[in-house]
Design a protein around this motif. Sequence first.
Motif, PDB file in Angstrom:
ATOM      1  N   GLU A  44       0.838  -1.211   0.000  1.00  0.00           N
ATOM      2  CA  GLU A  44       0.000   0.000   0.000  1.00  0.00           C
ATOM      3  C   GLU A  44       0.868   1.253   0.000  1.00  0.00           C
ATOM      4  O   GLU A  44       0.590   2.208  -0.744  1.00  0.00           O
ATOM      5  CB  GLU A  44      -0.904  -0.010   1.240  1.00  0.00           C
ATOM      6  N   GLU A  45       1.919   1.259   0.804  1.00  0.00           N
ATOM      7  CA  GLU A  45       2.813   2.424   0.853  1.00  0.00           C
ATOM      8  C   GLU A  45       3.541   2.624  -0.468  1.00  0.00           C
ATOM      9  O   GLU A  45       3.716   3.764  -0.931  1.00  0.00           O
ATOM     10  CB  GLU A  45       3.809   2.261   1.991  1.00  0.00           C
ATOM     11  N   LEU A  46       3.978   1.531  -1.078  1.00  0.00           N
ATOM     12  CA  LEU A  46       4.667   1.636  -2.363  1.00  0.00           C
ATOM     13  C   LEU A  46       3.724   2.132  -3.456  1.00  0.00           C
ATOM     14  O   LEU A  46       4.117   2.927  -4.325  1.00  0.00           O
ATOM     15  CB  LEU A  46       5.263   0.274  -2.751  1.00  0.00           C
ATOM     16  N   THR A  47       2.480   1.678  -3.406  1.00  0.00           N
ATOM     17  CA  THR A  47       1.488   2.122  -4.388  1.00  0.00           C
ATOM     18  C   THR A  47       1.210   3.613  -4.243  1.00  0.00           C
ATOM     19  O   THR A  47       1.146   4.358  -5.238  1.00  0.00           O
ATOM     20  CB  THR A  47       0.189   1.312  -4.239  1.00  0.00           C
ATOM     21  N   ASP A  48       1.059   4.063  -2.994  1.00  0.00           N
ATOM     22  CA  ASP A  48       0.845   5.500  -2.751  1.00  0.00           C
ATOM     23  C   ASP A  48       2.053   6.310  -3.230  1.00  0.00           C
ATOM     24  O   ASP A  48       1.903   7.405  -3.790  1.00  0.00           O
ATOM     25  CB  ASP A  48       0.618   5.757  -1.259  1.00  0.00           C
ATOM     26  N   LEU A  49       3.245   5.756  -3.013  1.00  0.00           N
ATOM     27  CA  LEU A  49       4.478   6.447  -3.394  1.00  0.00           C
ATOM     28  C   LEU A  49       4.538   6.659  -4.907  1.00  0.00           C
ATOM     29  O   LEU A  49       4.807   7.771  -5.382  1.00  0.00           O
ATOM     30  CB  LEU A  49       5.669   5.617  -2.907  1.00  0.00           C
ATOM     31  N   VAL A  50       4.289   5.600  -5.659  1.00  0.00           N
ATOM     32  CA  VAL A  50       4.428   5.722  -7.119  1.00  0.00           C
ATOM     33  C   VAL A  50       3.341   6.601  -7.720  1.00  0.00           C
ATOM     34  O   VAL A  50       3.601   7.355  -8.672  1.00  0.00           O
ATOM     35  CB  VAL A  50       4.470   4.338  -7.821  1.00  0.00           C
ATOM     36  N   THR A  51       2.126   6.531  -7.171  1.00  0.00           N
ATOM     37  CA  THR A  51       1.066   7.379  -7.710  1.00  0.00           C
ATOM     38  C   THR A  51       1.350   8.861  -7.425  1.00  0.00           C
ATOM     39  O   THR A  51       1.030   9.729  -8.244  1.00  0.00           O
ATOM     40  CB  THR A  51      -0.318   6.987  -7.157  1.00  0.00           C
ATOM     41  N   SER A  52       2.001   9.129  -6.275  1.00  0.00           N
ATOM     42  CA  SER A  52       2.364  10.517  -5.961  1.00  0.00           C
ATOM     43  C   SER A  52       3.413  11.047  -6.933  1.00  0.00           C
ATOM     44  O   SER A  52       3.546  12.265  -7.113  1.00  0.00           O
ATOM     45  CB  SER A  52       2.881  10.632  -4.520  1.00  0.00           C
ATOM     46  N   LEU A  53       4.165  10.126  -7.553  1.00  0.00           N
ATOM     47  CA  LEU A  53       5.183  10.507  -8.537  1.00  0.00           C
ATOM     48  C   LEU A  53       4.647  10.472  -9.969  1.00  0.00           C
ATOM     49  O   LEU A  53       5.396  10.690 -10.924  1.00  0.00           O
ATOM     50  CB  LEU A  53       6.400   9.582  -8.423  1.00  0.00           C
ATOM     51  N   GLY A  54       3.349  10.179 -10.096  1.00  0.00           N
ATOM     52  CA  GLY A  54       2.740  10.157 -11.428  1.00  0.00           C
ATOM     53  C   GLY A  54       2.921   8.852 -12.178  1.00  0.00           C
ATOM     54  O   GLY A  54       2.676   8.780 -13.381  1.00  0.00           O
TER      55      GLY A  54
END
Length: 348
Positions: A14-24
């Motif tokens: 979940e944290e990795l998914t949030d991270l990548v979406t925040s980077l576009g």
Amino acid sequence: MPTGKQILLGRTLEELTDLVTSLGMPRFTGKQIAQWLYDKRVTSIDEMTNLSKANRALLSEQYTVGRTAPVMSQLSQDGTRKYLFQVATGGLIEAVFIPDKDRATLCISSQVGCKMDCLFCMTGKQGFKGNLSTGEIINQVLSVEESLSLTNIVYMGMGEPLDNAVNVMKSIEVMTASWGLAWSPKRITLSTVGVRRGLERFLSETTCHLAVSLHNPFHEGRLELMPAEGGLPLVDTLQMIREADFTGQRRVSFEYIVFDGVNDSEEHAVELARLLRGIPCRINLIPFHQIPNVPLRPLARDKMEHFKNLLEARGYTTTIRTSRGEDISAACGMLSTKEQMARNTSAN
């Protein structure tokens, strides 16, 4: 060495998914990174070859995998190997690999030093220097030479795991999740003196095995050995265990270091049996390893056997743990990072 970049290792899906979406980046990139970290066990972002070159470059601007190799290792005559790791704070921690027939166990640390200050334990003598991050806990599992052959993990190294419950619980999630290391919870054991809030989480959120550091069944006697008994009484810990679900394969055991003339009498055995009545459990008797400036003595083997017989006669499965790695200070209670203590001394 610190890079100023944030660490990927230890993050949940979940944290990795949030991270990548925040980077576009697309959401599925989070799952790809999790696979690279925990399944393929890469040490650099450049190795994540199914991410586009542009995305790898973008990720590398702010993040790094966070894998660090041990700075030292020592091999015991009995095959036990002790590893020394440096963590981000500059502190040093130890992990111990213990081979035993078809078992390959890694004993991992959760803190630099320890607050509990148990009389018989070397880790507490260096004081408390900080909690390990989730990534630093997982790094021990991934970065020892025997990583791919491990069969069991025990949170019994430096520190009180449930005093660092947030990062320890997250490390267990990474260890057991299908997107993580996919370990069975039945291959993981956590040892604690009984930190209430952390223990509540551990009992309700995991099905890993539990080992309780007991060492004396009497309040005053335990308090002399373990100052934490003052704020974390054994009776409260036992009540929580009685209320927990141990109906499946999950096991609870009680660790009992036996000291000559301190906690080895028939009176101690009788009280221990009374305290644990109704809890299906194993009692592990542990030989004491002499440490400097501590007025405790090991118990002779024949007297250990006698104490074991007293408990077995009262219906308890009881074992005497074999000492491992004593010649490299890797046995129970001996983890101390002499290098860390030397640093502390020179700083004073």
